[in-house]
Write a protein that holds these residues in place. Structure first.
Motif, mmCIF file in Angstrom:
data_model
loop_
_atom_site.group_PDB
_atom_site.id
_atom_site.type_symbol
_atom_site.label_atom_id
_atom_site.label_comp_id
_atom_site.label_asym_id
_atom_site.label_seq_id
_atom_site.Cartn_x
_atom_site.Cartn_y
_atom_site.Cartn_z
ATOM 1 N N PHE A 182 35.114 43.552 24.826
ATOM 2 C CA PHE A 182 34.260 44.093 25.629
ATOM 3 C C PHE A 182 34.269 45.544 25.858
ATOM 4 N N GLY A 183 33.151 46.250 26.434
ATOM 5 C CA GLY A 183 32.693 47.193 26.444
ATOM 6 C C GLY A 183 31.494 48.170 26.241
ATOM 7 N N PHE B 55 41.578 34.610 25.157
ATOM 8 C CA PHE B 55 40.212 35.319 24.798
ATOM 9 C C PHE B 55 39.912 36.926 25.471
ATOM 10 N N PHE B 56 40.317 37.238 27.112
ATOM 11 C CA PHE B 56 40.693 38.472 27.546
ATOM 12 C C PHE B 56 41.223 39.114 27.962
ATOM 13 N N VAL C 54 42.362 39.329 24.896
ATOM 14 C CA VAL C 54 42.185 40.404 23.085
ATOM 15 C C VAL C 54 40.859 41.154 23.277
ATOM 16 N N ALA C 55 39.920 40.551 24.289
ATOM 17 C CA ALA C 55 38.957 41.144 24.339
ATOM 18 C C ALA C 55 38.567 42.940 25.576
ATOM 19 N N GLY C 56 39.782 43.043 26.165
ATOM 20 C CA GLY C 56 39.968 43.885 26.806
ATOM 21 C C GLY C 56 38.913 43.932 28.227
ATOM 22 N N GLN C 57 39.541 42.394 28.744
ATOM 23 C CA GLN C 57 38.418 42.192 30.345
ATOM 24 C C GLN C 57 39.734 41.391 30.675
ATOM 25 N N LYS C 58 39.172 42.532 32.148
ATOM 26 C CA LYS C 58 40.387 41.646 33.180
ATOM 27 C C LYS C 58 38.871 40.381 33.571
ATOM 28 N N GLU C 59 39.947 39.476 33.938
ATOM 29 C CA GLU C 59 38.516 38.134 34.660
ATOM 30 C C GLU C 59 38.044 37.742 35.925
ATOM 31 N N THR C 60 36.757 38.065 35.407
ATOM 32 C CA THR C 60 35.298 38.235 37.039
ATOM 33 C C THR C 60 35.698 37.294 37.763
#
Length: 223
Positions: free
Chosen positions: A59-60, A155-156, A158-164
């Motif tokens: 993510f990013g 998943f999140f 590892v991906a580097g995102q906080k859940e929305t």
């Protein structure tokens, strides 16, 4: 993740009395993938069901992404999936039976800002799976592609995102997704989207203008 694999293998042996082999492999490495195939063949282990589930997201903004991680994503999500299919498919065709499962994503249906490379990779998986399944008509072998939406996995992390809010509201339990995938796989279906909401969302991307679809995808992924 050898420890987790060993725990699962032990559970399977205890519950179902099946022989279970744990063979940790760096799927980003082409030589390691070939080595896995060769070792199985040496041990006389015939593969007639292949589940290409390995993959991760990143993510990013693409401009600020670390190239090493982008390259790893492409190696695992595209190269490994394609290579493993290429290694294990021919013997299935020769024996006139086999099943292959490819795990794509609802991200495959539209470009997704913030997940530009991941969404493009999953679009490849969906396209590749559809073409391979068509080529396999009449062979006794099929290739099923499942497109899950948000699923209860790490998943999140590892991906580097906080859940929305969108992620939390639409998340499916992993066992539900797995059951849908396996049912489709054994039935020899070409492609499915997991869950009614995700199916409706995937359909909507074909009906709305592309620019609008990309804009909505960006908003849904925004923290």
């Amino acid at each position: 993740r050898t420890e987790l694999l060993e725990q699962l293998a032990q559970e399977l042996r205890g519950r179902f009395s099946v022989a279970t082999h744990v063979m940790p492999t760096d799927l980003a490495n082409e030589a390691a993938r070939q080595g896995l195939h060769d070792e199985l063949r040496t041990k006389g282990i015939k593969i007639d069901l292949l589940i290409n589930n390995a993959g991760f997201g990143l993510f990013g903004p693409f401009a600020h992404s670390e190239w090493r991680r982008v390259h790893q994503l492409l190696d695992v999500d595209i190269a490994a999936l394609t290579h493993l299919t290429h290694l294990f498919l021919p013997p299935m065709v020769e024996q006139h039976w086999g099943r292959i499962l490819l795990v794509a994503s609802t991200a495959a249906f539209q470009p997704t800002p913030g997940y530009a490379v991941y969404a493009a990779a999953k679009s490849y998986v969906l396209s590749f799976g559809g073409a391979i399944n068509r080529e396999l008509r009449g062979t006794g072998v099929s290739c099923t592609t499942i497109c899950p939406g948000v699923t209860e996995t790490p998943f999140f992390d590892v991906a580097g995102q906080k859940e929305t809010f969108y992620h939390r509201m639409t998340k499916m339990k992993s066992d539900v997704v797995v059951h849908q995938a396996i049912d489709a796989l054994l039935d020899g279906r070409g492609a499915i989207v997991a869950g009614w909401f995700n199916s409706a969302l995937a359909l909507s991307t074909r009906l709305a203008p592309r620019g609008m679809v990309i804009n909505i995808a960006e908003r849904l992924m925004r923290n």
